[in-house]
Design a protein around this motif. Structure first.
Motif, short mmCIF file in Angstrom:
data_model
loop_
_atom_site.label_atom_id
_atom_site.label_comp_id
_atom_site.label_asym_id
_atom_site.label_seq_id
_atom_site.Cartn_x
_atom_site.Cartn_y
_atom_site.Cartn_z
N UNK A 121 47.05 39.35 43.63
CA UNK A 121 48.31 39.00 42.97
C UNK A 121 49.43 40.01 43.20
N UNK A 122 49.07 41.27 43.46
CA UNK A 122 50.10 42.32 43.44
C UNK A 122 50.50 42.76 44.84
N UNK A 123 51.52 43.62 44.87
CA UNK A 123 52.06 44.13 46.14
C UNK A 123 51.09 45.13 46.78
N UNK A 124 50.17 45.67 45.98
CA UNK A 124 49.18 46.61 46.53
C UNK A 124 47.78 46.05 46.33
N UNK A 125 47.39 45.08 47.17
CA UNK A 125 46.11 44.41 46.96
C UNK A 125 44.91 45.36 46.99
N UNK A 126 44.98 46.42 47.80
CA UNK A 126 43.84 47.33 47.88
C UNK A 126 43.66 48.08 46.56
N UNK A 127 44.78 48.50 45.96
CA UNK A 127 44.70 49.17 44.66
C UNK A 127 44.17 48.21 43.59
N UNK A 128 44.57 46.95 43.72
CA UNK A 128 44.09 45.91 42.79
C UNK A 128 42.56 45.80 42.90
N UNK A 129 42.07 45.81 44.13
CA UNK A 129 40.62 45.72 44.38
C UNK A 129 39.90 46.91 43.73
N UNK A 130 40.44 48.12 43.93
CA UNK A 130 39.84 49.33 43.33
C UNK A 130 39.91 49.27 41.80
N UNK A 131 41.06 48.83 41.29
CA UNK A 131 41.25 48.82 39.83
C UNK A 131 40.25 47.89 39.16
N UNK A 132 40.06 46.70 39.74
CA UNK A 132 39.15 45.73 39.13
C UNK A 132 37.71 46.24 39.21
N UNK A 133 37.34 46.81 40.37
CA UNK A 133 35.98 47.36 40.51
C UNK A 133 35.76 48.48 39.50
N UNK A 134 36.78 49.32 39.32
CA UNK A 134 36.65 50.45 38.39
C UNK A 134 36.43 49.95 36.96
N UNK A 135 37.13 48.88 36.60
CA UNK A 135 37.00 48.35 35.23
C UNK A 135 35.65 47.66 35.04
#
Length: 617
Positions: free
Chosen positions: A527-541
């Protein structure tokens, strides 16, 4: 011989098989495993024996990445295909007599023997028991390490100045160029292009040239009315276990005309819009500074001129960015081409994929665009729905590619072997010429049979997905011992094959397999402009990852990637090729030395057990 010795003997032979095929193709094999194997053989280990792939370094101080002045001279060699593999000859006369130059390549019979040995090994009772227990032990061992050292790791990171998770380098190791933008980006681009180019002729509809306005009218659409929902490129509940529906999501508003216009390199406007979108994605990565991506562009093997067209697109639009490392993906869809009579047999498809690359390697001056493009290509990927079963078993009786003229698709292993065999010869030739080499990095283990992961264990530098390693303790343990990097995309799997919470990413990470996080298709999943950070953020949560876990995964992504040696020195430290804590520069990676020491000692302990088992014989 007791079970322990039997298992160790089998595992040792499996390691020698992988080492042999990696060296042949200039792909990586870890030093630690090599060191222990030399000790098992009673020989001394020499670091200079290790082979590394060669990547093109970035142009220095504003140099031109498209400069053709430096191209090597043409050689008068001839390249021809025989039995599905391209051979290089001094001249046409030598080719007629089949007297190829001495470029080592994989031997077909030996390869199948090795494969059959591994097939037997992964089904062998004692080895299954042994590896299952070791993996269970590795899991428990990491949990104990975490309980004892978590606070120490955190303290080490707090004392590390300047570096944190946000500013350590991370690479999106698995992403498809056609879906590298998110859905909102694509929507904005479509609206903007309509505002600017409504009257421009952009498409050929039923043999008639039409403007963008007419094209949208023929689809009963107006870009102003489009929303993310009507664009309908996001994967959701409907795509689970439905790869066909997922592929259809590549068509904005379900219209293949819009896919042709915005997401193809070859169309009426010479792929201009696609190039612009990719440059915008690259510009976002450059703004983020610490993120890189490795997008895949397709070569189908349908026609011999695909390479020159793709290279022409790349050079014409100057689609270069220091934050993008390019790869070529080959879809496994021979059956579709054969049914439509595009190719007479499978050998022709292989020839269309590899012969132009050999010709550009032999005569760079005659193919300047392609030679420049190949400098920026770092590897090959094999893609498609792995759950499709071919029904053919790859063996010595398999027809040769030139004889494979039926409309049925060959098996995954058949594709993998012939891609690997050609890449091996190609790398030998390019290495001789002082050019960059290519890595083989297929999609593997997302679905389908366990033999896919076995074929990649023999041939691939690293893989994407690897979910099915859950099903085979022996292969999982071998992937651990040989530290084969796996680019995992839990958000993508969540929409297609496996619910997020069941993803084995955390389990693999704890056991010490080398995993990195990747987005696969931001257009469909993010959904966001930084898809890779989104991937890391969801995995971290979801997996409750610590900062040290996240930085370790980031570090693995840089190691797995095709960033050049010079870039890796810059981002990981000058000793990055060494394994264990001495290869880690915490100031650059933000990975605690305690963690690195734990990983290294654990790996050495497991390799040492195999050494002890062999001694006992």
């Amino acid at each position: 011989m007791d079970d322990f010795e039997l298992s160790c003997k089998g595992l040792y032979r499996a390691l020698t098989i992988r080492e042999k095929y990696m060296r042949l193709a200039y792909q990586r094999f870890p030093r630690t495993a090599s060191q222990y194997m030399r000790e098992m053989e009673g020989e001394s280990f020499k670091p200079e024996d290790q082979v590394q792939p060669v990547f093109t370094r970035l142009p220095e101080n504003g140099g031109d990445p498209f400069d053709i002045k430096e191209l090597p001279k043409n050689l008068g060699y001839v390249a021809r295909m025989k039995d599905g593999v391209i051979y290089v000859y001094n001249d046409a006369a030598a080719a007629d007599k089949h007297q190829p130059k001495d470029l080592p390549c994989a031997d077909y019979e030996t390869f199948i023997d090795d494969m059959n040995f591994l097939i037997a090994l992964i089904a062998q009772g004692p080895t299954k028991t042994y590896t299952h227990r070791r993996l269970k032990f590795l899991m428990s061992k990491f949990n104990v390490h975490e309980m004892l050292n978590e606070m120490e790791e955190m303290r080490e990171l707090k004392l590390n100045p300047h570096r944190d998770f946000y500013n350590c380098r991370k690479v999106d190791t698995h992403i498809h160029a056609a879906a590298c933008m998110n859905q909102k980006h694509l929507l904005r681009f479509i609206k903007r292009s309509y505002r600017v180019d409504a009257e421009r002729v952009v498409y050929k509809l039923n043999g008639r040239e039409v403007t963008m306005k007419e094209l949208f009218q023929s689809l009963n659409l107006h870009p102003y009315d489009l929303t993310v929902d009507s664009l309908d490129v996001h994967a959701g509940r409907q795509t689970f276990q439905r790869f066909d529906k997922f592929n259809a999501k590549y068509n904005p508003v379900g219209a293949s005309e819009l896919r042709d216009l915005y997401m193809k390199t070859e169309n009426h406007i010479n792929g201009e819009y696609f190039a612009t979108i990719i440059k915008e994605v690259a510009s976002d990565l450059e703004d983020a500074k610490y993120q890189f991506a490795e997008p895949r562009l397709s070569i189908y093997g349908c026609k011999p001129d695909e390479w020159s067209k793709l290279a022409g697109w790349f050079v014409r639009h100057r689609v270069f960015s220091p934050h993008l490392k390019w790869m070529i993906q080959v879809p496994r869809i021979y059956d579709i081409f054969r049914a439509r009579d595009f190719v007479p047999h499978f050998g022709k498809m292989l020839e269309n994929i590899f012969l132009p690359v050999f010709q550009a390697t032999i005569g760079p001056q005659s193919n300047p665009d392609l030679s420049i493009f190949l400098k920026h290509v770092t590897g090959f990927d094999s893609v498609d729905d792995e759950s499709k079963h071919s029904g053919h078993m790859f063996c010595t009786k398999s027809p040769k590619p030139e004889e494979w003229d039926i409309a049925k698709n060959p098996s995954y292993t058949y594709y993998i072997y012939y891609m690997y065999a050609n890449i091996t010869v190609l790398n030998q030739l390019r290495k001789q010429r002082g050019m960059n080499t290519f890595m083989f990095r297929p999609h593997c283990g997302e679905a389908g049979a366990i033999t896919h992961l076995l074929a990649s264990f023999m041939t691939a530098d690293n893989i994407s997905h690897g979910l099915n390693l859950k099903k085979s303790p022996v292969l999982q343990y071998l992937y651990f011992l040989t530290q084969i990097p796996i680019a995992m995309s839990p958000l993508s799997n969540n929409s297609l094959f496996l619910e997020y919470a069941k993803n084995p990413l955390l389990e693999f990470h704890k056991k010490g397999l080398v995993v990195s996080l990747s987005t696969d298709d931001p257009m469909q999943f993010h959904y966001t402009k930084e898809p890779l950070m989104e991937e890391y953020a969801i995995a971290a949560q979801v997996f409750k990852l610590s900062t040290c876990d996240m930085c370790e995964i980031s570090r693995s992504s840089v190691l797995q990637s095709s960033l050049s040696h010079e870039e890796k020195v810059l981002y990981l430290g000058e000793d990055y090729l060494k394994e264990g804590p001495e290869g880690n520069d915490i100031r650059k990676t933000n990975v605690a030395q305690i963690r690195m020491a734990y990983r290294y000692e654990t790996l050495c302990y497991e390799l040492n057990r195999i050494k002890e088992g062999l001694k006992a014989e």
